[in-house]
Design a protein around this motif. Structure first.
Motif, PDB file in Angstrom:
ATOM      1  N   UNK A  46       0.828  -1.203   0.000  1.00 39.51           N
ATOM      2  CA  UNK A  46       0.000   0.000   0.000  1.00 39.51           C
ATOM      3  C   UNK A  46       0.866   1.258   0.000  1.00 39.51           C
ATOM      4  N   UNK A  47       1.979   1.233   0.721  1.00 33.28           N
ATOM      5  CA  UNK A  47       2.907   2.368   0.698  1.00 33.28           C
ATOM      6  C   UNK A  47       3.476   2.570  -0.705  1.00 33.28           C
ATOM      7  N   UNK A  48       3.766   1.468  -1.387  1.00 37.73           N
ATOM      8  CA  UNK A  48       4.273   1.545  -2.759  1.00 37.73           C
ATOM      9  C   UNK A  48       3.244   2.220  -3.663  1.00 37.73           C
ATOM     10  N   UNK A  49       2.006   1.781  -3.569  1.00 38.53           N
ATOM     11  CA  UNK A  49       0.942   2.347  -4.402  1.00 38.53           C
ATOM     12  C   UNK A  49       0.784   3.836  -4.123  1.00 38.53           C
ATOM     13  N   UNK A  50       0.732   4.192  -2.830  1.00 41.22           N
ATOM     14  CA  UNK A  50       0.562   5.603  -2.466  1.00 41.22           C
ATOM     15  C   UNK A  50       1.767   6.449  -2.869  1.00 41.22           C
ATOM     16  N   UNK A  51       2.966   5.861  -2.839  1.00 41.65           N
ATOM     17  CA  UNK A  51       4.145   6.630  -3.247  1.00 41.65           C
ATOM     18  C   UNK A  51       4.079   6.974  -4.734  1.00 41.65           C
ATOM     19  N   UNK A  52       3.545   6.059  -5.548  1.00 39.77           N
ATOM     20  CA  UNK A  52       3.373   6.362  -6.971  1.00 39.77           C
ATOM     21  C   UNK A  52       2.353   7.480  -7.157  1.00 39.77           C
ATOM     22  N   UNK A  53       1.347   7.501  -6.316  1.00 37.91           N
ATOM     23  CA  UNK A  53       0.377   8.587  -6.381  1.00 37.91           C
ATOM     24  C   UNK A  53       0.992   9.911  -5.970  1.00 37.91           C
ATOM     25  N   UNK A  54       1.752   9.906  -4.892  1.00 42.33           N
ATOM     26  CA  UNK A  54       2.377  11.138  -4.396  1.00 42.33           C
ATOM     27  C   UNK A  54       3.394  11.691  -5.381  1.00 42.33           C
ATOM     28  N   UNK A  55       4.052  10.792  -6.114  1.00 43.16           N
ATOM     29  CA  UNK A  55       5.039  11.225  -7.112  1.00 43.16           C
ATOM     30  C   UNK A  55       4.380  11.663  -8.425  1.00 43.16           C
ATOM     31  N   UNK A  56       3.072  11.500  -8.514  1.00 43.25           N
ATOM     32  CA  UNK A  56       2.367  11.882  -9.731  1.00 43.25           C
ATOM     33  C   UNK A  56       2.440  10.844 -10.840  1.00 43.25           C
ATOM     34  N   UNK A  57       2.918   9.657 -10.517  1.00 41.40           N
ATOM     35  CA  UNK A  57       3.003   8.599 -11.522  1.00 41.40           C
ATOM     36  C   UNK A  57       1.606   8.027 -11.786  1.00 41.40           C
ATOM     37  N   UNK A  58       0.833   7.820 -10.730  1.00 47.70           N
ATOM     38  CA  UNK A  58      -0.543   7.346 -10.846  1.00 47.70           C
ATOM     39  C   UNK A  58      -1.495   8.482 -10.539  1.00 47.70           C
ATOM     40  N   UNK A  59      -2.567   8.612 -11.309  1.00 47.04           N
ATOM     41  CA  UNK A  59      -3.600   9.582 -10.947  1.00 47.04           C
ATOM     42  C   UNK A  59      -4.344   9.079  -9.696  1.00 47.04           C
ATOM     43  N   UNK A  60      -4.987   9.985  -8.978  1.00 45.16           N
ATOM     44  CA  UNK A  60      -5.648   9.603  -7.725  1.00 45.16           C
ATOM     45  C   UNK A  60      -6.636   8.445  -7.849  1.00 45.16           C
ATOM     46  N   UNK A  61      -7.428   8.424  -8.930  1.00 44.86           N
ATOM     47  CA  UNK A  61      -8.409   7.335  -9.057  1.00 44.86           C
ATOM     48  C   UNK A  61      -7.723   5.974  -9.144  1.00 44.86           C
ATOM     49  N   UNK A  62      -6.541   5.910  -9.783  1.00 43.59           N
ATOM     50  CA  UNK A  62      -5.841   4.635  -9.920  1.00 43.59           C
ATOM     51  C   UNK A  62      -5.244   4.207  -8.582  1.00 43.59           C
ATOM     52  N   UNK A  63      -4.785   5.149  -7.804  1.00 50.91           N
ATOM     53  CA  UNK A  63      -4.295   4.817  -6.456  1.00 50.91           C
ATOM     54  C   UNK A  63      -5.416   4.150  -5.678  1.00 50.91           C
ATOM     55  N   UNK A  64      -6.608   4.736  -5.721  1.00 45.16           N
ATOM     56  CA  UNK A  64      -7.740   4.162  -4.992  1.00 45.16           C
ATOM     57  C   UNK A  64      -8.140   2.800  -5.546  1.00 45.16           C
ATOM     58  N   UNK A  65      -8.154   2.674  -6.860  1.00 46.06           N
ATOM     59  CA  UNK A  65      -8.492   1.393  -7.485  1.00 46.06           C
ATOM     60  C   UNK A  65      -7.511   0.301  -7.047  1.00 46.06           C
TER      61      UNK A  65
END
Length: 109
Positions: A46-65
């Motif tokens: 989960x930290x990995x997923x959220x880090x991609x979101x924080x870095x702007x690699x994943x858009x917010x909806x994909x982080x949640x998905x």
């Protein structure tokens, strides 16, 4: 392997243990592909997923998905309810493909 589960009805999926096992192996494989592409070295997914979101690699909806999929399916696909798994197969394939594409795009830039 995952796609094979989308080609049958829920009843056929739930009653065919060979197909369910094949689909579950495919789900595990997709998740491992995601982790490999993400260069995951262990730790909290989960930290990995959220880090991609924080870095702007994943858009917010994909982080949640991805967080939803991780908690509902990827943590222990073998214990996931058959109906839930069946209903999420397309979502699993699409979200993992999208996540991998975002990671690859970031690596190219």
């Amino acid at each position: 392997m995952v796609e094979e589960g989308t080609k049958v009805s829920l009843e056929d999926f739930a009653s065919n243990s060979d197909l369910k096992n094949k689909v579950k192996d495919g789900v595990k494989g997709l998740f491992q592909c995601f982790l490999k592409e993400a260069s995951w070295q262990g730790g909290n997914v989960e930290d990995l997923i959220w880090s991609f979101g924080k870095q702007g690699i994943f858009p917010p909806y994909l982080v949640q998905e991805l967080e939803d999929l991780y908690n509902l399916v990827f943590k222990d696909v073998d214990k996931t309810d058959d109906r839930l798994l069946y209903g999420m197969l397309v979502r699993i394939m699409e979200d993992i493909e999208e996540a991998i594409n975002y990671i690859r795009e970031r690596k190219r830039s």
